[in-house]
Write an enzyme that holds these catalytic residues in place. Structure first.
Site, PDB file in Angstrom:
ATOM      1  N   ARG A   1       0.814  -1.236   0.000  1.00 52.09           N
ATOM      2  CA  ARG A   1       0.000   0.000   0.000  1.00 52.09           C
ATOM      3  C   ARG A   1       0.834   1.267   0.000  1.00 52.09           C
ATOM      4  O   ARG A   1       0.378   2.320   0.474  1.00 52.09           O
ATOM      5  CB  ARG A   1      -0.936   0.039   1.224  1.00 52.09           C
ATOM      6  CG  ARG A   1      -2.057  -0.952   1.124  1.00 52.09           C
ATOM      7  CD  ARG A   1      -2.897  -0.935   2.378  1.00 52.09           C
ATOM      8  NE  ARG A   1      -3.907  -1.961   2.251  1.00 52.09           N
ATOM      9  CZ  ARG A   1      -5.204  -1.703   2.175  1.00 52.09           C
ATOM     10  NH1 ARG A   1      -5.668  -0.478   2.249  1.00 52.09           N
ATOM     11  NH2 ARG A   1      -6.058  -2.695   2.051  1.00 52.09           N
TER      12      ARG A   1
ATOM     13  N   ARG B   1       7.248   7.278  17.814  1.00 50.42           N
ATOM     14  CA  ARG B   1       6.546   8.042  16.781  1.00 50.42           C
ATOM     15  C   ARG B   1       7.199   9.405  16.638  1.00 50.42           C
ATOM     16  O   ARG B   1       7.467  10.083  17.636  1.00 50.42           O
ATOM     17  CB  ARG B   1       5.071   8.195  17.171  1.00 50.42           C
ATOM     18  CG  ARG B   1       4.361   9.293  16.424  1.00 50.42           C
ATOM     19  CD  ARG B   1       2.868   9.260  16.588  1.00 50.42           C
ATOM     20  NE  ARG B   1       2.247  10.548  16.354  1.00 50.42           N
ATOM     21  CZ  ARG B   1       2.166  11.179  15.175  1.00 50.42           C
ATOM     22  NH1 ARG B   1       2.648  10.604  14.087  1.00 50.42           N
ATOM     23  NH2 ARG B   1       1.602  12.362  15.067  1.00 50.42           N
TER      24      ARG B   1
ATOM     25  N   SER C   1       3.844  15.316  13.717  1.00 49.67           N
ATOM     26  CA  SER C   1       3.561  16.738  13.878  1.00 49.67           C
ATOM     27  C   SER C   1       2.308  16.875  14.735  1.00 49.67           C
ATOM     28  O   SER C   1       1.549  15.913  14.913  1.00 49.67           O
ATOM     29  CB  SER C   1       3.364  17.414  12.523  1.00 49.67           C
ATOM     30  OG  SER C   1       2.250  16.854  11.873  1.00 49.67           O
TER      31      SER C   1
ATOM     32  N   ASP D   1       1.413  23.627  13.451  1.00 50.43           N
ATOM     33  CA  ASP D   1       0.431  24.711  13.358  1.00 50.43           C
ATOM     34  C   ASP D   1      -0.068  25.014  14.774  1.00 50.43           C
ATOM     35  O   ASP D   1       0.042  24.180  15.667  1.00 50.43           O
ATOM     36  CB  ASP D   1      -0.742  24.328  12.443  1.00 50.43           C
ATOM     37  CG  ASP D   1      -1.338  22.983  12.792  1.00 50.43           C
ATOM     38  OD1 ASP D   1      -0.771  21.958  12.362  1.00 50.43           O
ATOM     39  OD2 ASP D   1      -2.335  22.944  13.526  1.00 50.43           O
TER      40      ASP D   1
HETATM   41  N1  HPA Z   1      -5.010  18.291  14.526  1.00 45.45           N
HETATM   42  C1  HPA Z   1      -4.735  17.001  14.498  1.00 45.45           C
HETATM   43  N2  HPA Z   1      -3.573  16.527  14.107  1.00 45.45           N
HETATM   44  C2  HPA Z   1      -2.620  17.403  13.743  1.00 45.45           C
HETATM   45  C3  HPA Z   1      -2.846  18.758  13.750  1.00 45.45           C
HETATM   46  C4  HPA Z   1      -4.101  19.226  14.173  1.00 45.45           C
HETATM   47  O1  HPA Z   1      -4.366  20.432  14.192  1.00 45.45           O
HETATM   48  N3  HPA Z   1      -1.708  19.365  13.316  1.00 45.45           N
HETATM   49  C5  HPA Z   1      -0.813  18.394  13.058  1.00 45.45           C
HETATM   50  N4  HPA Z   1      -1.375  17.204  13.320  1.00 45.45           N
END
Ligand code: HPA
Length: 238
Positions: free
Chosen positions: A43, A87, A90, A204
Site C-alpha cells: 500500500r 513516533r 507533527s 500549526d
Molecule cells: N489536529 C490534528 N492533528 C494534527 C494537527 C491538528 O491540528 N496538526 C498536526 N497534526
C-alpha cells in the site's frame, strides 16, 4: 510477511521510528541510516531497515490516524517482535506557551477514539509513554538546546474537528497539543509489554491559526528524528 507489512521475519529491527508519512520514512532512512534497504512497500506504506551508530534500526510509516497506526504497530509487535517504537510526528499546538516548531514529548495521550471503550469495557485507561524512552528523549533534546515541552497530548480521530469549542476545554486542562496517533500507540505498547514514545513538532497553532512552511517543517523534523534516534539507542533492549 504479515498482512499489511511485506517484510520477511527478521527484516525489521527491534527498534523502530514511526513517522506518519511513508515518504518521511524514506527520507529518514536515506538521511540518517547507514545501509538502509526498503523492506516493505505494501500500500505504499514504506518501511526501511538500516543501522544507526552500528545498531539496527527500522523506520516504518504509520499512516494518519489511530486505525492506521494500530494496524502497523500491532503487526510490528506481534509478527516482528519489535521492542521499542518512537513516533515522530507533527501536532497542532493548544498551549499558549508553545510556538511553531517547538518539540513536544508526550507523557500521555487522551483521545476521543472509541477503541479503548471497547477494549476496557467503558473504564478509562490512561495510556502513557515508556519512562526510559521519555527521559532519554528529554535529555537528548535538552542537550541539543531544543527546550522540549513535556506533558499530555490529545489524539483526535478527526483532523477537521466538528466541535472546536472542545479544544478550549482540553487547553484548560493543560493538554499541550493535538495529533492523531499517540493514544493508540501507547495502548498497544502496553498491551504487548513493549516500549513506546511519541515526539511531535508543532506544525500549526490551533488557537492562533499560524502554520509552518514546508522548509521549516523539514528542518524541525530532522532535529526531532535525531532526538528519537538518540532515545532509542540510549534505552537497552529488555
Ligand atoms: N489536529 C490534528 N492533528 C494534527 C494537527 C491538528 O491540528 N496538526 C498536526 N497534526
Amino acid at each position: 510477511m504479515s498482512t499489511h507489512i511485506g517484510a520477511a521475519a527478521g527484516q525489521i529491527a527491534p527498534r523502530v521510528l514511526m513517522p506518519g508519512d511513508p515518504l518521511r520514512a524514506q527520507w529518514i532512512a536515506e538521511t540518517f541510516l547507514e545501509d538502509a534497504t526498503c523492506v516493505t512497500r505494501v500500500r505504499n506504506m514504506l518501511g526501511f531497515t538500516g543501522t544507526y551508530r552500528g545498531e539496527p534500526v527500522s523506520v516504518q510509516g504509520s499512516g494518519m490516524g489511530q486505525p492506521s497506526i494500530s494496524i502497523y504497530a500491532t503487526e510490528l509487535f506481534t509478527e516482528y517482535d519489535v521492542q521499542q517504537v518512537v513516533r515522530v510526528g507533527s501536532c497542532g499546538a493548544l498551549a499558549e506557551s508553545l510556538a511553531l516548531r517547538d518539540l513536544v514529548i508526550a507523557t500521555s495521550a487522551a483521545t476521543d477514539s472509541g477503541a479503548n471503550k471497547l477494549r476496557f469495557h467503558g473504564l478509562d485507561f490512561a495510556p502513557c509513554a515508556d519512562f526510559g524512552l521519555l527521559r532519554a528523549a528529554h535529555d537528548s533534546a535538552v542537550g541539543r538546546g531544543l527546550a522540549p515541552a513535556v506533558g499530555q497530548i490529545f489524539s483526535s480521530d478527526t483532523f477537521y474537528n466538528p466541535r472546536p469549542e472542545l479544544t478550549d476545554l482540553l487547553a484548560d486542562h493543560g493538554v499541550l497539543a493535538i495529533e492523531m496517533e499517540a493514544n493508540a500507540l501507547y495502548t498497544l505498547a502496553a498491551a504487548h509489554g513493549r516500549q513506546a514514545l511519541a515526539i511531535c513538532t508543532v506544525s500549526d497553532h490551533i488557537r492562533t491559526g499560524e502554520q509552518t512552511t514546508a522548509a521549516e517543517r523539514e528542518q524541525t523534523f530532522g532535529d526531532m528524528v535525531e532526538v528519537a534516534l538518540d532515545a532509542i539507542l540510549a534505552v537497552p533492549l529488555r
